[in-house]
Write an enzyme that holds these catalytic residues in place. Structure first.
Site, PDB file in Angstrom:
ATOM      1  CE  LYS A 291      -6.958  -1.192   2.518  1.00 21.75           C
ATOM      2  NZ  LYS A 291      -5.619  -1.661   2.913  1.00 21.75           N
TER       3      LYS A 291
ATOM      4  CE  LYS B 263      -5.277   2.034   2.297  1.00 23.69           C
ATOM      5  NZ  LYS B 263      -4.204   1.291   2.984  1.00 23.69           N
TER       6      LYS B 263
ATOM      7  CG  ASP C 268      -1.996  -1.046   1.170  1.00 23.06           C
ATOM      8  OD1 ASP C 268      -1.788  -2.085   0.492  1.00 23.06           O
ATOM      9  OD2 ASP C 268      -3.055  -0.846   1.800  1.00 23.06           O
TER      10      ASP C 268
END
Lengths: 300, 518
Positions: free
Chosen positions: A236, A200, A137
């Site tokens: 996400k 995300k 991430d």
């Protein structure tokens, strides 16, 4: 590429309209069988997260056990999608999750600010993947984005993607700092073009974190990119999704914007920590008809 | 990649299906009308369980007469009101003949002697009371509205009934401020108003008619549409319970003949009609020379204009809301879509996708987006015009959704390749059917948008503020929405140009048709 970079043309976003559309998903009535199925699906999509300065091996071990078996009373509740930790915790998570199929996600690239030399950030990514992370991430450098240096953002994502090797890359836009939906749409497209496997919303360290309209704008970017190229990109939302009720609304939004193909933890995740126990509590209520005290649900 | 956690299958079927398989299968089972190489599948992997609103709490009679002089009176020649989603009768309603209408007008005339002289602040109290009672009973009213008319409960609950209460609140506020509404003039009530309303927003149209009339000191004889009289009778109950002086509001049931008796009654001072342009013309002819005042709110063929620089995803939502809101039974529906040619293909592709995720079915299900067509006759009219569109050479696109076995339903539909001289571009369909046309320049958009006998509504979608205002000035329509559509508010005047009628309802302007201004 830097100076020659031409940012992608993206549609403009009307903030009022996007907010109104997102609100529509909140009026979906999700009860009975669809509620139970939805809650279990959401549980399987959770990236169970601990990202604190105070994280210790003990804390991560506890989290991993929770990830494997969220509810001792309900073996039918699936294990979560991934455990999300800081890079130094990856070896511990790897040991704890051996054989479970649960992914290890790690926040690399000088999370949460991303304010570091690209070289340093790439080293961190490579080391983290080597240590066993399945998913990285990353955070984009919002300073670069907000100052209009889109080429640097593109290059950075592309380089991180390369450094990831076989690990899947989630690109955190930190939408709470990008502020406008036009920015969110552009940043989403740049990240996708540069090779993001997932986009995300947030680090969870900045408010507001994930919101429904922001997630909608990102889902629509994913949809349009898929229709144009055939390439699926995951989504996400992270931060601020604490209740099962809110998570169900997000799920309805995914269903109605992207369709069935995204209704799996391969393509949709919730970045959350306290959400999981609320899911378990709601599932227990559906089984027994009564709400249980929080003392019956284990800490993660 | 290492094998991940097993993806979860959420329907009752046994075999787990991975996301990848779903991706493949959707390419083989493309929704009809879809021609994009990578289609999305809006399937049943995770489905919404039925979520019907309960009806057990509703109370209504099996047989209704009329509401005259503050009392429910028996009538004759009963007809049945049908639930369009089940085709089963809900209740029976009497038809008022000329004598019954005369009784109602006499009651209204008598009541005007009291009501017309009452202080505005006193009249306001009654209106506020009605508004609050509507709010208190909003759930029951919403359910009944959906049962009788077929509109989705989401709309009757979130749009219709809140707006009904809001109209009463708004005009209650005006009742004691009439001299400030028209500074320098003396205002007084007109007298007895005959009001005839349509079936598309039964209770809301009643509120649009009754609230300003009462606020300004008039008394009324109102006739609801014969396919949707139920909530008007519930409103009569509320009015009686609110203790309104007898005869201030009288409601007579019936069809066209009853309407004609109201229009022809010599002791009525003003007619307010909302409905079809054909009937509006008949009314206008009938009262010519009688001295009766008239306001008409008639049909429309609203142009929804999408410029290339518009926020396309939000515009698509606006198009959907513009034509499929209330099954398209909206006089101000955005039924003509004018798209700038450079974004035509993009908009059409997105529309095709979007209509696939609309949920059509039981109006009482909380997840239903599009409910039942109001009546068998209306369904027939929609089908006839859709057939005309197809035979005139336009290309039809329809959602692949399944329709219920019973009831009057029609799939969300749109036509591409439509030109100005097609019937579906000129005639009001009053159903979930959109005609898509194109334009090249702003001038052409204005010319095409105004090239209609109607002039009720229009929508403009552009990212450019200056263009929005320029277009709003050039379009000949009473209501123009910028980057939105089908938004209603009691503070905003509503009404038409040309054959869409005259007079305004809502806001300060909505007081004027019910006032003598000296």
């Amino acid at each position: 590429m830097g100076n020659d970079y031409v940012p992608p043309r993206v549609p403009t976003i009307d903030e009022v309209g996007a907010t109104e559309r997102a609100k529509r998903f909140s009026s979906r009535s999700l009860k009975k069988s669809s509620k139970v199925a939805g809650l279990k699906l959401i549980a399987s999509m959770v990236d169970l997260t601990t990202l604190e300065g105070a994280d210790t091996p003990g804390k991560v071990e506890t989290l991993c056990q929770k990830a494997r078996q969220p509810d001792l009373q309900a073996p039918d509740v699936p294990s979560v999608g991934a455990v999300c930790v800081y890079p130094p915790m990856v070896p511990i998570a790897k040991r704890c999750l051996e054989g479970s199929g649960i992914k290890i996600a790690a926040v690399a690239t000088y999370f949460p600010s991303g304010q570091a030399d690209l070289d340093h950030r790439l080293v961190e990514v490579r080391e983290t993947v080597k240590a066993g992370a399945d998913e990285i991430d990353m955070v984009i450098n919002r300073g670069d984005f907000l100052s209009g240096r889109y080429g640097r953002v593109f290059d950075e994502v592309e380089a991180v993607k390369e450094a990831c090797g076989s690990a899947r890359l989630k690109v955190i836009l930190e939408t709470g700092e990008l502020k406008t939906y036009d920015n969110v749409r552009l940043a989403s497209q740049i990240a996708i073009d540069a090779g993001a496997d997932f986009i995300k919303t947030s680090t969870g360290k900045v408010q507001p974190a994930a919101t429904m309209p922001v997630t909608l704008v990102m889902l629509e970017t994913i949809r349009d990119h898929y229709l144009k190229t055939g390439k699926m990109v995951g989504m996400k939302p992270a931060g601020g999704i604490r209740t099962a009720k809110l998570a169900l609304r997000y799920l309805a939004m995914v269903k109605e914007v992207l369709g069935d193909a995204w209704l799996s933890n391969e393509w949709f995740r919730f970045g959350a920590s306290s959400l999981l126990n609320d899911l378990l509590m709601q599932l227990a209520k559906e089984r027994s008809g009564n709400y249980q005290s929080s003392r019956y649900f284990t800490l993660g | 990649m290492a094998p991940g956690p097993r993806p979860l299958r959420c329907t009752s079927k046994d075999t787990p299906v991975t996301a990848k398989k779903t991706t493949k299968s959707k390419k083989t089972t493309k929704p009809p009308g879809s021609d994009t190489p990578h289609a999305l599948l809006y399937g049943d992997l995770w489905d919404y369980a039925p979520a019907p609103e309960s009806t057990g709490h509703t109370r209504f009679e099996k047989k209704y007469g009329h509401f005259i002089g503050g009392e429910f009176v028996a009538g004759k020649d009963h007809f049945k009101s049908i639930n369009p989603a089940t085709e089963e009768p809900i209740a029976e309603f009497a038809s008022a003949d000329a004598a019954m209408v005369d009784k109602a007008v006499k009651a209204a005339r008598k009541a005007h002697k009291v009501w017309g002289k009452m202080r505005g602040s006193e009249r306001a109290k009654y209106l506020f009371r009605i508004a609050r009672m509507i709010q208190e009973r909003s759930r029951e009213l919403a359910v009944l509205e959906s049962m009788d008319g077929g509109k989705p409960i989401r709309e009757s609950r979130d749009v219709d009934i809140p707006l009904v209460a809001a109209h009463f609140f708004h005009y209650a506020g005006w009742a004691d401020k009439l001299e400030y509404a028209f500074p320098g003039a003396r205002v007084s009530s007109v007298g007895v108003a005959g009001q005839i309303i349509p079936w598309n927003f039964p209770l809301l149209m009643a509120a649009w008619k009754i609230a300003p009339a009462l606020a300004t000191g008039n008394t009324v004889v109102l006739k609801p549409a014969e396919t949707t009289p139920l909530t008007a009778m519930k409103l009569a109950e509320i009015i009686a319970e609110a203790g309104l002086p007898p005869g201030v509001v009288n409601i007579v049931n019936g069809a066209g003949k009853t309407g004609a008796a109201i229009v022809d009654h010599p002791d009525i001072d003003k007619i307010a009609f909302t409905g079809s342009t054909d009937v509006g013309k008949i009314i206008q002819r009938a009262i010519a020379g009688t001295g009766k005042r008239l306001t008409l709110e008639l049909g429309g063929k609203g142009a929804n204009i999408i410029f290339a620089d518009a926020a396309i995803d939000q515009a698509v939502e606006g198009i959907i809301n513009g034509i499929f809101f209330n099954q398209g039974h909206v006089c101000c529906a955005g039924s003509r879509l004018l798209v700038q040619e450079s974004v035509h293909d993009e908009v059409v592709a997105k529309l095709k996708l979007r209509i696939e995720s609309l949920i059509v079915g039981d109006p009482l299900d909380k997840n239903t987006d599009i409910g039942a067509i109001n009546s068998k006759e209306q369904l027939g009219r929609i089908k006839a015009l859709v057939d005309a569109g197809a035979s005139e050479g336009a290309t039809m696109h329809q959602s692949s959704c399944a329709l219920p076995d019973r009831g009057y339903f029609f799939r969300p539909t749109f036509f591409t390749g439509v030109s100005q001289s097609h019937r579906i571009a000129q005639e009001e369909i009053f159903g979930p059917v959109l005609s898509v046309l194109t334009f090249r320049t702003p001038d052409e958009a204005v010319a095409k948008a105004n090239n209609t006998p109607y002039g009720l509504s229009a929508g403009v979608w552009t990212d450019k503020g200056s263009r929005l205002f320029e277009m709003a000035g050039a379009l000949r329509a009473g209501v123009i929405w910028g980057n939105t559509f089908n938004k209603f508010d009691p503070t905003s005047p509503f009404g038409g140009y040309k054959e869409s009628g005259f007079g305004r309802e809502g806001g300060r302007q909505g007081l004027l048709p019910y006032l003598e201004v000296r």
